[in-house]
Design an enzyme around this catalytic site. Sequence first.
Site, PDB file in Angstrom:
ATOM      1  N   HIS A  82       0.857  -1.199   0.000  1.00 17.62           N
ATOM      2  CA  HIS A  82       0.000   0.000   0.000  1.00 17.62           C
ATOM      3  C   HIS A  82       0.889   1.243   0.000  1.00 17.62           C
ATOM      4  CE1 HIS A  82       1.212   0.663   4.078  1.00 17.62           C
ATOM      5  NE2 HIS A  82       0.997  -0.621   4.296  1.00 17.62           N
ATOM      6  N   ASP A 344       4.089  -4.770   3.771  1.00 17.04           N
ATOM      7  CA  ASP A 344       5.550  -4.769   3.604  1.00 17.04           C
ATOM      8  C   ASP A 344       6.200  -6.116   3.921  1.00 17.04           C
ATOM      9  OD1 ASP A 344       4.986  -4.499   6.319  1.00 17.04           O
ATOM     10  OD2 ASP A 344       6.292  -2.776   6.638  1.00 17.04           O
TER      11      ASP A 344
HETATM   12  C1  LIG Z   1       5.955 -13.109   9.260  1.00 16.36           C
HETATM   13  C2  LIG Z   1       5.226 -11.931   9.839  1.00 16.36           C
HETATM   14  N1  LIG Z   1       5.872 -10.742   9.886  1.00 16.36           N
HETATM   15  C3  LIG Z   1       5.231  -9.664  10.412  1.00 16.36           C
HETATM   16  C4  LIG Z   1       3.923  -9.759  10.848  1.00 16.36           C
HETATM   17  C5  LIG Z   1       3.195  -8.581  11.439  1.00 16.36           C
HETATM   18  N2  LIG Z   1       2.724  -7.645  10.425  1.00 16.36           N
HETATM   19  C6  LIG Z   1       2.478  -8.004   9.175  1.00 16.36           C
HETATM   20  S1  LIG Z   1       1.890  -6.696   8.254  1.00 16.36           S
HETATM   21  C7  LIG Z   1       1.966  -5.656   9.561  1.00 16.36           C
HETATM   22  C8  LIG Z   1       1.530  -4.231   9.447  1.00 16.36           C
HETATM   23  C9  LIG Z   1       2.551  -3.293   8.866  1.00 16.36           C
HETATM   24  O1  LIG Z   1       2.753  -3.446   7.490  1.00 16.36           O
HETATM   25  P1  LIG Z   1       2.291  -2.331   6.414  1.00 16.36           P
HETATM   26  O2  LIG Z   1       2.780  -0.992   6.852  1.00 16.36           O
HETATM   27  O3  LIG Z   1       2.882  -2.718   5.093  1.00 16.36           O
HETATM   28  O4  LIG Z   1       0.782  -2.389   6.383  1.00 16.36           O
HETATM   29  C10 LIG Z   1       2.443  -6.334  10.681  1.00 16.36           C
HETATM   30  C11 LIG Z   1       2.622  -5.711  12.024  1.00 16.36           C
HETATM   31  C12 LIG Z   1       3.290 -11.009  10.761  1.00 16.36           C
HETATM   32  N3  LIG Z   1       2.028 -11.172  11.140  1.00 16.36           N
HETATM   33  N4  LIG Z   1       3.960 -12.072  10.258  1.00 16.36           N
END
Ligand SMILES: Cc1ncc(C[n+]2csc(CCOP(=O)(O)O)c2C)c(N)n1
Length: 473
Positions: A82, A344
């Site tokens: 995004h 991300d």
């Molecule tokens: C393997 C793994 N790594 C990390 C996470 C946690 N996580 C995934 S997307 C996100 C929000 C920020 O991204 P964006 O700013 O692109 O929306 C978070 C906190 C997970 N559940 N599994």
Amino acid sequence: MSQDKKKTLSRLLTSSLLLHGLEAFAIPVKKSFDIDKIGTQESIFPFLAGAGPYFSYPENYGIPIEPPNKCELKQIQLIARHGERYPTTSKGAKLLSLWKSLQQYPKSFNGSLSFLNDYQFFIENEDVLEMETTIDNSVNAINPYTGEMDAKKHAREFLSLYEDLLDEKKEFAVFAASSERVHDTAQFFIDSLGSRYNVSLQTISEEPSSGANTLSAGYSCPAWDEDQYSNITEKYSTQYLIDIASRLNFENKGLNITANQANMLFTWCAYELNARGYSDMCNIFTREELIHYSYQDDLTSYYQDGPGYPLIRAVGSNLFNASVKLLQESEHLDQRVWLSFTHDTDILNYLTTVGLFDNGKKLDPSYVPFRDLIFHKSWIIPQGARVYTQKFQCENNTYVRYVVNDAVIPIESCSDGPGFSCEANNFYQYAEETMANMNFFQACNTSSVSNITDLTFYWDWKMTNYNATLLKE
Ligand SMILES: Cc1ncc(C[n+]2csc(CCOP(=O)(O)O)c2C)c(N)n1
């Protein structure tokens, strides 16, 4: 602005106000205009941990991103993040509490924080947390870094390169994870493609219960533990944060900013850029401090979501496996363009499996390994990140290669095709070896949250019509 320009502007204001019968001296000429600041901070975007506005991959090897001469595009895949957004709810709460404590300071601010003496906070209400920045919700009317405009500009760039692969008559699907900001980005992108196309936006649930049928495998991976390697990442010296806090506290007696709060000021800088187009907070850091901050983020991402955590290659295989299948089936599919939007970390997990940013040297927490570092997280997944897979045919052979944030990134062990691409059969073999004995569902213990073992949405979207409820996460 030069003194002469200021004088001319002031004279113009005076004469126009006199014409309107007003007293000119009632309106002071502002000391500094927002328009002078916007656009002056782009050189620091790469140091903001991927939270600040989009920028192209800085170390472009000079390989043109257009398909090589006499080659015909056969398929295009996009996995995109995004666009620019407001902070998440948890980061937003921390920023708000920091802003409140700064407001308690009884004196005027000195030094680099003196801009706070006349300042309006950039989170104007809590509804914007987790959301894209848009023209509507920006703090500054001339903010050039909204997620909305980023997606719309990206769509036009996409058309300029790949328009010929789209069919105006046939309906085609675009896929988005069910996070509201991800969905909104896909919708802005689609809007900007124009009314010639008949696009069906498929919203794929990112709830753990969707199992393998997801664009965000990380959420379907109960085995993933963000602290698995914290014993390594915690070794990185945070002296630079202590130094920042000391400097600000020295300039402002009694302020008592902590090292943790100093860390939040980088977050403040990045998200304010997304919302306002500039941030005076970004100017409080030295370059050295920005480099420390950036490397600390590379280090944590490397061990939480990248090559430093072996489980991640299994997580990323869920999407890589589907991507390889789409490439192999390109001649038989009635869609030649596959556009997907997600988070991300999901893109990072996927690229970790592809193996594009791993030179085999583990990131070291005891120093900044300048010469050996190819894992620059913010270069790979800034806001609005875009990873293209190109498949093209040149004479009788087909080839595959990756374009990450406007730069061709060759697979070094397979790059002897035109434009440093990988001959398709060699690529399939490379993918097979990379994913040998890899099973996302098993490695992640996904059966404890779902019984969906396969990613099918690219193939069954017409029948299923994916329209998951949007989430603010
Ligand atoms: C393997 C793994 N790594 C990390 C996470 C946690 N996580 C995934 S997307 C996100 C929000 C920020 O991204 P964006 O700013 O692109 O929306 C978070 C906190 C997970 N559940 N599994």
